[in-house]
Design an enzyme around this catalytic site. Sequence first.
Site, PDB file in Angstrom:
ATOM      1  N   SER A 145      -1.720   8.031  -9.190  1.00 21.70           N
ATOM      2  CA  SER A 145      -2.023   7.849 -10.610  1.00 21.70           C
ATOM      3  C   SER A 145      -2.287   9.201 -11.280  1.00 21.70           C
ATOM      4  O   SER A 145      -1.425  10.074 -11.236  1.00 21.70           O
ATOM      5  CB  SER A 145      -3.201   6.878 -10.758  1.00 21.70           C
ATOM      6  N   ASP A 170       4.366  -1.988 -11.686  1.00 20.91           N
ATOM      7  CA  ASP A 170       3.205  -1.219 -12.145  1.00 20.91           C
ATOM      8  C   ASP A 170       2.982  -1.490 -13.637  1.00 20.91           C
ATOM      9  O   ASP A 170       3.873  -1.263 -14.452  1.00 20.91           O
ATOM     10  CB  ASP A 170       3.470   0.270 -11.908  1.00 20.91           C
ATOM     11  N   HIS A 214       0.277  -1.223  -9.361  1.00 19.71           N
ATOM     12  CA  HIS A 214      -0.149   0.176  -9.516  1.00 19.71           C
ATOM     13  C   HIS A 214      -0.921   0.685  -8.303  1.00 19.71           C
ATOM     14  O   HIS A 214      -0.626   1.758  -7.786  1.00 19.71           O
ATOM     15  CB  HIS A 214      -1.007   0.310 -10.778  1.00 19.71           C
TER      16      HIS A 214
END
Length: 469
Positions: free
Chosen positions: A280, A374, A408
């Site tokens: 991320s 995601d 994600h």
Amino acid sequence: MTAFTVCRQGSRCWQRWLSWPGFAPQPLQHHSPLQIPGVPTARGLASTATAIRFSPATRSLFDEPLGITVHGLSPRQQVTLRASLQDEAGELFEACARYQAAEDGELDLARCPALPGGSFSGLEPMGLLWALQPRKAFWRLVKKDVQTPFRLQLEVLEGHGDGPGRLLAQAQHERAFLRDGVRRVPVREGRIRAMLFLPPGNGPFPGVIDLYGTGGGLPEYRACLLSNYGFAVLALAFYGYEDLPKEMKEFNLEYFEEAVNYMLQHNQVKGPGIGLLGFSKGGDLCISMASFLKGITATAVINGSVANVGAVLRYKDVTIPPLGANVKRIKVNKSGIGDIIDVLNSPLEGPDRQSFIPLEKAECRFLFIVGQDDHNWKSEFFAAEGSKRLQAHGKEKPEIICYPGAGHYIEPPFFPMCAASMHLLVGMPVMWGGEPKAHCEAQTDAWKQIRAFFHRHLKGEPSRTANKL
């Protein structure tokens, strides 16, 4: 572009909780392995009618498969298996599955498929772990103290009724994070705030710096698990920890450069370069490090961005502004959960092009791990644009591995999928995407691919797991 195909097995709603009337498991107590007050150990149960056996017997690493069998059942007896795990905050995670024993009265989860009606169905030897869901809404399973194991509690209950049947057997198993002999070394040199994990042996070992996302603090569990495979891994904090900045407003690459130099100069780290692993926000920080700093050989990014996001980035006389965003593009469903996938602007248009990280300056190999479901941001788009940028400047095409049905939070294997939780920057619960089974399979494969990538470029060993189209 490389690809990994995961068969979609029917999406299961993340809000599905166990709802048996009167079911209220007691919090797990810290007793010796496999010992529960008033209940025989798994080994002791072998002499009774029904016994649970684990393989390994008492303790295993969290990212390794766990064999589960039940002995002493009647032929084709119907039972329900119920798993529970309590995290360090005291929150309970639960999963259940319905089974039918074989003709010899044995139930081996590696050979017997789960029947419909539980948290999952089909042949899923690790289903009772990856299907765990929190009782508390918007709660994610993390490990804060890697020096202690999680304790998995397993119960065998009679029948497939709506309520829990008679308890036939019960046992615990420890899921550990530190392999015996791995050294956990706090690092407080200069401005660096980190934890270094060194494998057993004399070394030197290939080195990796591990960065997480916008949650801040110092997550150690992925770095710890990676070190079990022969890597010297530095879990690096960059905000929200000790005397580091409290908020994510501005980052200076000089801090990260200090960490790179620390690793390059460490007598237990094998040169000439190191690897970077980022998830991320940690992913775009790793790309920035690879673009401006020396000594980076391999960079693996899990659902990251090729544009600088969330904070100003500075290095010497260079300033990269954060990618623009519009919170009006958040879509909130009836449950009050936000979908933020469209919030960020495109880094290909207007002034937002200044946020695109100049990864063409990097002198390393790249691996992009992409969850195609995601919902945090458009990870597949970012990976594709990064690949275009590299090739347009005559650089080698990166490896891109895409996982259908993965969200994600692609974590190490067997962490249960987190479909929605609080987002610190957004200030509300958001959806992360993913389908539980596909997401679990993605985590298992991605973990192999990341290790193979670092072995290949930091050790010079060939990979057998990369799949190329």
